[in-house]
Design a protein around this motif. Structure first.
Motif, PDB file in Angstrom:
ATOM      1  N   LEU A  20       0.819  -1.210   0.000  1.00  0.00           N
ATOM      2  CA  LEU A  20       0.000   0.000   0.000  1.00  0.00           C
ATOM      3  C   LEU A  20       0.853   1.259   0.000  1.00  0.00           C
ATOM      4  O   LEU A  20       0.385   2.323  -0.416  1.00  0.00           O
ATOM      5  CB  LEU A  20      -0.952   0.002   1.205  1.00  0.00           C
ATOM      6  N   ASN A  24       2.852   1.255  -6.852  1.00  0.00           N
ATOM      7  CA  ASN A  24       1.811   0.514  -7.549  1.00  0.00           C
ATOM      8  C   ASN A  24       1.019  -0.341  -6.547  1.00  0.00           C
ATOM      9  O   ASN A  24       1.131  -1.555  -6.544  1.00  0.00           O
ATOM     10  CB  ASN A  24       2.457  -0.369  -8.634  1.00  0.00           C
ATOM     11  N   PRO A  26      -2.067  -2.369  -4.696  1.00  0.00           N
ATOM     12  CA  PRO A  26      -3.137  -3.196  -5.264  1.00  0.00           C
ATOM     13  C   PRO A  26      -4.457  -2.436  -5.282  1.00  0.00           C
ATOM     14  O   PRO A  26      -4.730  -1.619  -4.399  1.00  0.00           O
ATOM     15  CB  PRO A  26      -3.206  -4.388  -4.307  1.00  0.00           C
ATOM     16  N   TRP A  27      -5.273  -2.677  -6.281  1.00  0.00           N
ATOM     17  CA  TRP A  27      -6.577  -2.025  -6.369  1.00  0.00           C
ATOM     18  C   TRP A  27      -7.670  -2.911  -5.774  1.00  0.00           C
ATOM     19  O   TRP A  27      -8.773  -2.471  -5.515  1.00  0.00           O
ATOM     20  CB  TRP A  27      -6.924  -1.663  -7.805  1.00  0.00           C
ATOM     21  N   LEU A  28      -7.318  -4.179  -5.564  1.00  0.00           N
ATOM     22  CA  LEU A  28      -8.267  -5.153  -5.022  1.00  0.00           C
ATOM     23  C   LEU A  28      -7.551  -5.998  -3.983  1.00  0.00           C
ATOM     24  O   LEU A  28      -6.414  -6.422  -4.193  1.00  0.00           O
ATOM     25  CB  LEU A  28      -8.792  -6.054  -6.149  1.00  0.00           C
ATOM     26  N   SER A  49      -1.458  -7.018  -9.524  1.00  0.00           N
ATOM     27  CA  SER A  49      -2.372  -5.894  -9.317  1.00  0.00           C
ATOM     28  C   SER A  49      -3.330  -6.102  -8.138  1.00  0.00           C
ATOM     29  O   SER A  49      -4.123  -5.219  -7.835  1.00  0.00           O
ATOM     30  CB  SER A  49      -3.159  -5.601 -10.596  1.00  0.00           C
ATOM     31  N   VAL A  50      -3.247  -7.266  -7.484  1.00  0.00           N
ATOM     32  CA  VAL A  50      -4.105  -7.535  -6.327  1.00  0.00           C
ATOM     33  C   VAL A  50      -3.242  -8.069  -5.186  1.00  0.00           C
ATOM     34  O   VAL A  50      -2.050  -8.336  -5.366  1.00  0.00           O
ATOM     35  CB  VAL A  50      -5.222  -8.558  -6.667  1.00  0.00           C
ATOM     36  N   LEU A  71     -10.502   0.640  -0.342  1.00  0.00           N
ATOM     37  CA  LEU A  71     -10.148  -0.464  -1.242  1.00  0.00           C
ATOM     38  C   LEU A  71     -11.375  -1.317  -1.545  1.00  0.00           C
ATOM     39  O   LEU A  71     -12.325  -1.371  -0.770  1.00  0.00           O
ATOM     40  CB  LEU A  71      -9.064  -1.351  -0.610  1.00  0.00           C
ATOM     41  N   TYR A  72     -11.323  -1.985  -2.677  1.00  0.00           N
ATOM     42  CA  TYR A  72     -12.340  -2.955  -3.047  1.00  0.00           C
ATOM     43  C   TYR A  72     -11.905  -4.307  -2.501  1.00  0.00           C
ATOM     44  O   TYR A  72     -10.738  -4.689  -2.623  1.00  0.00           O
ATOM     45  CB  TYR A  72     -12.514  -3.021  -4.567  1.00  0.00           C
ATOM     46  N   GLU A  99     -14.293   0.261   0.392  1.00  0.00           N
ATOM     47  CA  GLU A  99     -15.136   0.942  -0.593  1.00  0.00           C
ATOM     48  C   GLU A  99     -16.310   0.053  -1.011  1.00  0.00           C
ATOM     49  O   GLU A  99     -17.420   0.523  -1.240  1.00  0.00           O
ATOM     50  CB  GLU A  99     -14.295   1.304  -1.818  1.00  0.00           C
TER      51      GLU A  99
END
Length: 149
Positions: A20, A24, A26-28, A49-50, A71-72, A99
């Motif tokens: 975090l 870069n 993670p978005w998930l 990406s996760v 975050l998702y 989120e």
């Protein structure tokens, strides 16, 4: 004198904290719970990406520090934990600032119907849920009508 249990990061939480802070993040975040959750988390972590955490079904989610604000979250739920345990985990993640929380029951065949029509029941109760389904819970900010960032 009573000892208080100190909250700790969930398994793989330290690595998430580092990610975090990176360029870069993670978005998930996937939270694996139930049968084979450690193997599933390691599999998810191969995707750059996760990130995946483990929620041991034998523990309470309240005992962990959840770094999920904005975050998702995908709860990767396999056999073992009850529906009540999953809903408790969802609530804890939403209070921690997620989120959105999506619950995915792994053992369910999503090609099969989730509801069945039963004409023998009262008119307003004829559609009966017959299997678990993917559920999406919006973050508390959105639920309260505040969609600002």
């Amino acid at each position: 004198m009573q000892l208080r249990h100190r909250k700790k990061l969930p398994p793989f939480g330290k690595e998430l904290a580092e990610k975090l802070q990176s360029d870069n993040p993670p978005w998930l975040v996937i939270v694996c719970i139930g049968r084979d959750c450690w193997r599933r988390a390691r599999h998810w972590q191969k995707n750059p990406s996760v990130w995946a955490l483990v929620m041991p079904a034998s523990e309470s989610p309240l005992g962990f520090i959840w770094q999920v604000a904005a975050l998702y979250i995908l709860i990767d739920w396999d056999l073992g934990p009850t529906h009540k345990q999953i809903i408790h985990l969802v609530k804890v993640l939403l209070v921690a600032g997620a989120e959105q929380v999506t619950v995915r029951p792994c053992w369910v065949d999503i090609n099969e119907p989730a509801f069945e029509y039963d004409a023998s029941r009262p008119v307003n109760c004829r559609w009966v849920q017959i299997r678990e389904q993917i559920m999406i819970y919006p973050g508390l900010k959105r639920r309260n009508g505040d969609v600002s960032a």
